[in-house]
Design an enzyme around this catalytic site. Structure first.
Site: not given
Length: 496
Positions: A337, A434
């Site tokens: 991310c 994630h």
């Protein structure tokens, strides 16, 4: 229980942050589920950088998603209607019922609390109408005098909905009796009356040596000690926010893969590393401020709520040069991310989404550029890694849009879409997903890419489920469940 009867309710507050509120709520949720009740968790206001994507497409604190798993229900935005994600020492992104409404400093948010309060009460009312029991988690401590005005996180909420409260204290910190007596003393008379008992958490030793203190506490306060919960080692539960204090087990492999993750000020969703922290073949370490990056096989750059600021911090620590040296010697690098965004050539925040507007040079190891935009991508995802078809599932939470030739070499396929990028030399990998390490097959493939011979990754979901069961056993074994059920029953009788 009829559909018209409001749910039983109980609020778990703590003397301090990290007293064990989240864990006790998860334990109570699973124990009540065992008793045949339809139960849901609730946290009015959460300040955390670990978050989850809900079934209705919003964002809540990760601890509430874990508590929903304890209830065996899908997480929903009503379970955490106010989420504050700090992006500086004095400001945070404000998320109401799952969706970001903007950034506010502390004074602005204080003025906004009446609006936030309406969302909190609305969400709680919906949960009480749908479930038979709702277990509420407080935030921080109810005795924080400077935060009492317009409180929606602790006693202000409990008073508004007439909810009984139990207070948890962590005996492992020391000073448990001072914590409990002091906290109670700083509450108003009506709030003190609302407290139905105490729970002492993380006890080690012979309970007989504690008994005289328990007797004194009950006599001094007039409140019962509902339970003394033992220190449970090896729990595999997602942390609410701070990096877990649990000691990482020593890997059992003769030649473990050495993995490090630099900790930056606004690290987010560090639960991505849970699978590595507990992996028997991985020697995992977080590297904090003023620590040098040691020799290792794999470096993982975590997510961040303030990517440009955290990138500047990384450089100020001298870590950029250390990572470059690591790559020259053939080490592997993963960015997740915000960490993925750092790997590109430029980072642009033209509208000041995460701080001051402006541009930053990226680390330059992937040929791409990222622009931060107001709309946040929130979705649960499932797919396969591009080079081996290993399946994974996870979630995306990011405001950035990345573009560039590096994306032509994706890390994964998610349906018809590609995710991430793999460098031409095969040393650098980035992804927006994630939880990419959470499934054994994907974890095996990523660790094999990083150099681990014959990886055998544990089933993280099974470990978490076993931990929740252990917690429920602890409620059954160490709490006065008759008094607990009486408090819950009385919460409905009062409403009637």
């Amino acid at each position: 229980m009829s559909a018209q009867t409001p749910a039983q309710m109980l609020m778990v507050q703590g003397c301090t942050s990290d007293a064990g509120k989240s864990t006790v709520v998860a334990a109570l949720c699973r124990w009540l589920l065992r008793q045949g009740l339809q139960v849901a968790p609730f946290k009015p206001q959460n300040m955390a950088l670990n978050s989850a994507v809900t079934s209705d497409g919003g964002e809540i604190g990760r601890a509430q998603a874990a508590q929903a798993a304890a209830c065996r229900i899908a997480p929903h935005t009503d379970m955490n209607p106010v989420l504050l994600k700090p992006n500086s020492d004095v400001g945070a992104q404000v998320i109401i019922q799952g969706h970001a409404i903007g950034n506010m400093d502390a004074l602005d948010y204080h003025a906004y609390k009446s609006t936030a309060r309406a969302a909190v009460l609305e969400s709680f009312a919906r949960l009480r109408a749908q479930y038979q029991a709702v277990i509420v988690e407080g935030a921080g401590s109810p005795a924080e005098i400077n935060l009492r005005a317009n409180d929606i996180a602790n006693m202000g909420f409990a008073e508004a909905v007439d909810c009984p409260v139990i207070i948890v204290a962590d005996i492992d910190r020391g000073g448990v009796f001072a914590h409990l007596v002091g906290t109670l003393a700083l509450l108003s008379e009506s709030e003190q009356a609302r407290v139905k008992g105490f729970v002492i958490n993380r006890f080690r030793g012979d309970i007989a040596l504690l008994q005289s203190g328990l007797d004194w506490l009950e006599e001094r306060t007039g409140k019962p000690v509902l339970g003394v919960l033992p220190y449970l080692h090896g729990l595999q539960l997602e942390a609410e926010d701070g990096i877990s204090r649990e000691v990482v087990p020593v890997p059992s492999a003769a030649q473990p893969l050495r993995v490090i993750a630099p900790v930056m000020p606004r690290i987010s969703n560090h639960t991505d590393f849970d699978a590595l922290r507990s992996h028997p073949q991985v020697d995992f370490r977080f590297i904090g401020p003023d620590q040098e990056i040691p020799a290792c096989d794999l470096i993982v750059l975590p997510g961040s709520k303030a990517v440009r600021a955290d990138l500047a911090f990384l450089r100020a620590q001298g870590w950029e040069a250390a990572i470059a040296r690591h790559l020259r010697y053939g080490g592997k690098l993963i960015g997740i991310c915000g960490g993925f965004q750092m790997l590109g050539q430029t980072l642009s925040d033209p509208q000041g989404i995460e701080g001051a507007a402006g541009d930053s040079a990226g680390l330059g190891w992937l040929a791409m550029r990222t622009t931060l935009l107001p709309h946040k991508q929130l979705r649960n995802v499932a797919g396969k890694l591009s080079w081996c078809d290993a399946a994974f599932s996870g979630y995306e939470i990011h405001a950035g849009v990345s573009e560039g030739p590096a994306l032509a070499r994706p890390v994964a396929q998610i349906g018809e879409l590609n995710d991430g990028a793999l460098s031409e030399d095969g040393l650098v990998l980035g992804t927006y997903v994630h939880g990419i390490f959470d499934q054994p097959a994907a974890c095996d493939a990523l660790l094999a890419w990083a150099g681990l011979v014959a990886p055998r990754s544990p089933d993280l979901a099974a470990q978490r489920e076993a931990s929740i069961e252990r917690l429920a056993d602890t409620i059954a074994d160490y709490m006065d469940t008759d008094k607990l059920m009486a408090i819950l029953k009385h919460s409905v009788e009062q409403a009637a």
